[in-house]
Design a protein around this motif. Sequence first.
Motif, PDB file in Angstrom:
ATOM      1  N   ARG A  91      42.735  26.418  17.787  1.00 37.87           N
ATOM      2  CA  ARG A  91      42.160  27.595  18.641  1.00 37.87           C
ATOM      3  C   ARG A  91      42.252  28.793  18.427  1.00 37.87           C
ATOM      4  O   ARG A  91      41.301  29.297  18.761  1.00 37.87           O
ATOM      5  N   GLU A  92      43.057  29.424  18.133  1.00 37.90           N
ATOM      6  CA  GLU A  92      43.617  30.495  17.055  1.00 37.90           C
ATOM      7  C   GLU A  92      41.958  30.875  16.310  1.00 37.90           C
ATOM      8  O   GLU A  92      41.807  31.811  16.375  1.00 37.90           O
ATOM      9  N   GLN A 129      50.556  19.541  19.644  1.00 35.01           N
ATOM     10  CA  GLN A 129      50.356  21.032  20.253  1.00 35.01           C
ATOM     11  C   GLN A 129      50.967  22.040  19.665  1.00 35.01           C
ATOM     12  O   GLN A 129      49.766  22.831  19.343  1.00 35.01           O
ATOM     13  N   THR A 130      51.023  21.848  18.194  1.00 38.28           N
ATOM     14  CA  THR A 130      50.914  23.407  17.896  1.00 38.28           C
ATOM     15  C   THR A 130      50.053  23.795  16.983  1.00 38.28           C
ATOM     16  O   THR A 130      48.945  24.359  16.284  1.00 38.28           O
ATOM     17  N   ALA A 155      46.928  22.006  17.892  1.00 34.16           N
ATOM     18  CA  ALA A 155      46.230  21.763  18.548  1.00 34.16           C
ATOM     19  C   ALA A 155      45.908  24.234  18.631  1.00 34.16           C
ATOM     20  O   ALA A 155      44.274  24.570  19.308  1.00 34.16           O
ATOM     21  N   SER A 156      46.913  24.175  19.528  1.00 31.10           N
ATOM     22  CA  SER A 156      47.074  25.907  19.455  1.00 31.10           C
ATOM     23  C   SER A 156      46.728  26.894  18.216  1.00 31.10           C
ATOM     24  O   SER A 156      46.081  27.440  17.991  1.00 31.10           O
ATOM     25  N   ALA A 157      46.613  26.527  17.032  1.00 34.78           N
ATOM     26  CA  ALA A 157      46.239  27.001  15.488  1.00 34.78           C
ATOM     27  C   ALA A 157      44.845  26.329  15.178  1.00 34.78           C
ATOM     28  O   ALA A 157      43.408  27.424  15.306  1.00 34.78           O
ATOM     29  N   SER A 217      38.917  31.412  17.475  1.00 33.89           N
ATOM     30  CA  SER A 217      38.741  32.766  18.083  1.00 33.89           C
ATOM     31  C   SER A 217      38.509  33.500  17.170  1.00 33.89           C
ATOM     32  O   SER A 217      37.559  34.794  17.302  1.00 33.89           O
TER      33      SER A 217
END
Length: 85
Positions: free
Chosen positions: A34-35, A27-28, A30-32, A38
């Motif tokens: 996405r950041e 999860q972390t 995947a969030s990294a 962006s």
Amino acid sequence: MLRIDPVTQSVIAHTPAPRKRMFEDLQTAASAMREQDSRRDSIFQQSLDAQKNQADIFDKKFAEALRKAKETPDTGKPLREFDLD
């Protein structure tokens, strides 16, 4: 860890340090990602905007250089050092 030969004072072998895990879970990670996506998109948008304005900037710089060239009189060939002797 380095293994050094005492006679020749050279490195015989080495063992690299164990790598640390970048992320604790998926999860972390995947969030990294996405950041990072962006951030990459915003940098691309900034460079795209700069390219759109670049033609206007070049036109203004050219017009200013042309105006300065018309204001200063042409003095002919520049003097060289051996022309002064």
